[in-house]
Scaffold this active site. Structure first.
Site, PDB file in Angstrom:
ATOM      1  N   ARG A 229     -10.152   2.964 -20.001  1.00  8.07           N
ATOM      2  CA  ARG A 229     -10.842   2.640 -21.243  1.00  8.07           C
ATOM      3  C   ARG A 229     -11.999   1.702 -20.937  1.00  8.07           C
ATOM      4  NH1 ARG A 229      -8.593   6.417 -23.174  1.00  8.07           N
ATOM      5  NH2 ARG A 229      -7.143   6.450 -24.932  1.00  8.07           N
ATOM      6  N   GLU A 258     -18.246   4.235 -27.173  1.00  8.81           N
ATOM      7  CA  GLU A 258     -18.555   5.612 -26.748  1.00  8.81           C
ATOM      8  C   GLU A 258     -19.197   6.359 -27.897  1.00  8.81           C
ATOM      9  OE1 GLU A 258     -14.929   7.284 -25.242  1.00  8.81           O
ATOM     10  OE2 GLU A 258     -15.071   6.150 -23.396  1.00  8.81           O
ATOM     11  N   HIS A 277     -16.483  10.931 -21.190  1.00 14.43           N
ATOM     12  CA  HIS A 277     -15.034  10.912 -21.458  1.00 14.43           C
ATOM     13  C   HIS A 277     -14.448  12.330 -21.367  1.00 14.43           C
ATOM     14  CE1 HIS A 277     -11.787   8.352 -23.653  1.00 14.43           C
ATOM     15  NE2 HIS A 277     -11.203   9.334 -22.992  1.00 14.43           N
TER      16      HIS A 277
HETATM   17  N1  LIG Z   1     -10.259   9.281 -19.608  1.00 14.07           N
HETATM   18  C1  LIG Z   1      -9.348   9.914 -20.337  1.00 14.07           C
HETATM   19  O1  LIG Z   1      -9.575  10.964 -20.920  1.00 14.07           O
HETATM   20  C2  LIG Z   1      -7.947   9.333 -20.422  1.00 14.07           C
HETATM   21  C3  LIG Z   1      -6.874  10.209 -20.570  1.00 14.07           C
HETATM   22  C4  LIG Z   1      -5.575   9.712 -20.561  1.00 14.07           C
HETATM   23  C5  LIG Z   1      -5.383   8.343 -20.485  1.00 14.07           C
HETATM   24  N2  LIG Z   1      -6.451   7.505 -20.404  1.00 14.07           N
HETATM   25  C6  LIG Z   1      -6.233   6.040 -20.340  1.00 14.07           C
HETATM   26  O2  LIG Z   1      -5.560   5.738 -19.128  1.00 14.07           O
HETATM   27  C7  LIG Z   1      -4.509   4.796 -19.406  1.00 14.07           C
HETATM   28  C8  LIG Z   1      -3.416   4.969 -18.372  1.00 14.07           C
HETATM   29  O3  LIG Z   1      -2.784   6.231 -18.570  1.00 14.07           O
HETATM   30  P1  LIG Z   1      -1.366   6.553 -17.901  1.00 14.07           P
HETATM   31  O4  LIG Z   1      -0.912   7.827 -18.523  1.00 14.07           O
HETATM   32  O5  LIG Z   1      -1.445   6.439 -16.434  1.00 14.07           O
HETATM   33  O6  LIG Z   1      -0.518   5.339 -18.501  1.00 14.07           O
HETATM   34  P2  LIG Z   1       0.867   4.750 -18.003  1.00 14.07           P
HETATM   35  O7  LIG Z   1       1.698   5.815 -17.377  1.00 14.07           O
HETATM   36  O8  LIG Z   1       1.419   3.982 -19.143  1.00 14.07           O
HETATM   37  O9  LIG Z   1       0.437   3.728 -16.828  1.00 14.07           O
HETATM   38  C9  LIG Z   1      -0.180   2.511 -17.074  1.00 14.07           C
HETATM   39  C10 LIG Z   1      -0.031   1.655 -15.823  1.00 14.07           C
HETATM   40  O10 LIG Z   1      -0.778   0.445 -16.015  1.00 14.07           O
HETATM   41  C11 LIG Z   1       0.055  -0.654 -15.619  1.00 14.07           C
HETATM   42  N3  LIG Z   1      -0.355  -1.847 -16.338  1.00 14.07           N
HETATM   43  C12 LIG Z   1      -0.279  -2.103 -17.676  1.00 14.07           C
HETATM   44  N4  LIG Z   1      -0.785  -3.322 -17.941  1.00 14.07           N
HETATM   45  C13 LIG Z   1      -1.164  -3.856 -16.742  1.00 14.07           C
HETATM   46  C14 LIG Z   1      -1.746  -5.087 -16.361  1.00 14.07           C
HETATM   47  N5  LIG Z   1      -2.035  -6.036 -17.257  1.00 14.07           N
HETATM   48  N6  LIG Z   1      -1.992  -5.288 -15.037  1.00 14.07           N
HETATM   49  C15 LIG Z   1      -1.687  -4.347 -14.109  1.00 14.07           C
HETATM   50  N7  LIG Z   1      -1.148  -3.139 -14.416  1.00 14.07           N
HETATM   51  C16 LIG Z   1      -0.894  -2.916 -15.721  1.00 14.07           C
HETATM   52  C17 LIG Z   1       1.472  -0.210 -15.963  1.00 14.07           C
HETATM   53  O11 LIG Z   1       2.412  -0.989 -15.260  1.00 14.07           O
HETATM   54  P3  LIG Z   1       4.006  -0.647 -15.266  1.00 14.07           P
HETATM   55  O12 LIG Z   1       4.152   0.597 -14.438  1.00 14.07           O
HETATM   56  O13 LIG Z   1       4.621  -1.836 -14.605  1.00 14.07           O
HETATM   57  O14 LIG Z   1       4.392  -0.466 -16.713  1.00 14.07           O
HETATM   58  C18 LIG Z   1       1.414   1.254 -15.519  1.00 14.07           C
HETATM   59  O15 LIG Z   1       1.637   1.344 -14.143  1.00 14.07           O
HETATM   60  C19 LIG Z   1      -4.080   5.141 -20.844  1.00 14.07           C
HETATM   61  O16 LIG Z   1      -3.474   4.034 -21.479  1.00 14.07           O
HETATM   62  C20 LIG Z   1      -5.381   5.535 -21.498  1.00 14.07           C
HETATM   63  O17 LIG Z   1      -6.013   4.415 -22.076  1.00 14.07           O
HETATM   64  C21 LIG Z   1      -7.724   7.972 -20.356  1.00 14.07           C
END
Ligand SMILES: NC(=O)c1ccc[n+]([C@@H]2O[C@H](COP(=O)([O-])OP(=O)(O)OC[C@H]3O[C@@H](n4cnc5c(N)ncnc54)[C@H](OP(=O)(O)O)[C@@H]3O)[C@@H](O)[C@H]2O)c1
Length: 316
Positions: A229, A258, A277
């Protein structure tokens, strides 16, 4: 009585849900006010549409959460909805449905930076020259946020011979893929990485996480890739770090806002590549969302919990 599912997704998608063996009644929520479906639906399937964004910061409607038992977000991130969305008894997210596509995008960004064949191409014998190329194998990829996307990136990077260092928040039960070196802080990851991949959710904790102090830790020549994000990066600090040579390049699939306003310095900066995006390639992978939702709805109808329940205190 059959489950009433209000879905903000496309009519063909909803027709597929209605055809599930347990025959849920699938309805469209009121256009412009999807939250009003709470008056009659058991389940509300939402996407980050402008109506939700417009109500961020506003109090919840009187009818919320009404009869709802479950709100299911098609997107992995829930930051585009008002905070009161989480007042529903159960909220889940679309984690994992696009991780593989997004990880492919990250690998493409790294190769474009490391092996820029377009820039090295020649059209005549006179063009023959030495062009130094960077490396993928042997490079260090720093994954900040080792969730569904971070792990998909790590698997690919390891298979291609890179070293992967990573950091996560530290949720109970979280899995570290074999071969990934889990470090104790975001700073440690940023300091070691040739390519820094941002894959954390947008939460209060991660807002402007990549500010002047953290960016100053980056190795000279480092490449920052943000597919998470825009709000995770302080964009003024990013521009300053690029101009000061603290960072060599940034690939941004996401920005804040965006799109960025016309004339924004990031559009024309020679060390920045912005894409609109599109890393999730949603149209190509929406069958994964359909499969996930079908399985979760079937489980829910049987009285079981769906997958990827959002933790209210963590914010993801
Ligand atoms: N560009 C796009 O189209 C697109 C598409 C999908 C998602 N996204 C974005 O990408 C993000 C991640 O997606 P995901 O599916 O990989 O999510 P996810 O499976 O929930 O993974 C998030 C990771 O971030 C870690 N985290 C959370 N807060 C943190 C902090 N303060 N410091 C360090 N690490 C932290 C979490 O730690 P833990 O493992 O310990 O919980 C987890 O490993 C989404 O929330 C969304 O905003 C973007």
């Amino acid at each position: 009585m059959s489950l009433i599912v209000a879905s903000q997704l496309e009519p063909e998608f909803n027709a597929g849900l209605a055809a599930l063996p347990f025959a849920p009644k699938v309805i469209e929520p009121p256009v412009g006010e999807p939250w009003l479906a709470a008056e009659q639906a058991d389940v509300l399937v939402v996407r980050p549409s402008p109506e939700w964004r417009a109500l961020r910061g506003a109090p919840s409607p009187a009818s919320w959460p009404g009869k709802l038992r479950w709100v299911c977000s098609a997107s992995a991130g829930i930051d585009s909805y008002p905070a009161w969305l989480l007042d529903a008894p159960l909220v889940t997210c679309g984690r994992g449905t696009a991780s593989e596509e997004i990880a492919d995008y990250v690998i493409a960004a790294i190769y474009l930076r490391a092996k820029d064949l377009a820039a090295a191409s020649i059209r005549s014998a006179a063009d023959w020259r030495f062009v130094p190329l960077g490396r993928f194998a042997g490079a260090t990829i720093g994954v900040v946020g080792l969730g569904a996307i971070g792990q998909a990136v790590a698997r690919r990077a390891l298979a291609l011979g890179a070293r992967v260092v990573a950091v996560r928040r530290g949720s109970a039960g979280a899995v570290t893929p074999e071969g990934v070196e889990l470090l104790g802080s975001v700073e440690a990851v940023v300091a070691q990485a040739d390519h820094i991949v941002i894959s954390v959710p947008a939460t209060l904790e991660t807002r402007h996480l990549f500010g002047p102090k953290l960016l100053a830790q980056a190795k000279p020549g480092a490449h920052l890739i943000n597919i998470a994000r825009g709000s995770v990066v302080d964009q003024a600090a990013l521009l300053a770090a690029l101009d000061a040579g603290q960072l060599a390049f940034a690939t941004l699939d996401v920005t804040d806002p965006e799109p960025l306003p016309e004339g924004h310095a990031l559009y024309t900066h020679s060390q920045v590549r912005i894409t609109p995006h599109i890393s999730s390639n949603y149209q190509a992978v929406r069958h994964r969302l359909f499969d996930k939702l079908s399985q979760d709805l079937t489980r829910f109808a049987r009285g079981e919990a769906p997958s990827d329940i959002v933790d209210r205190t963590r914010g993801y």
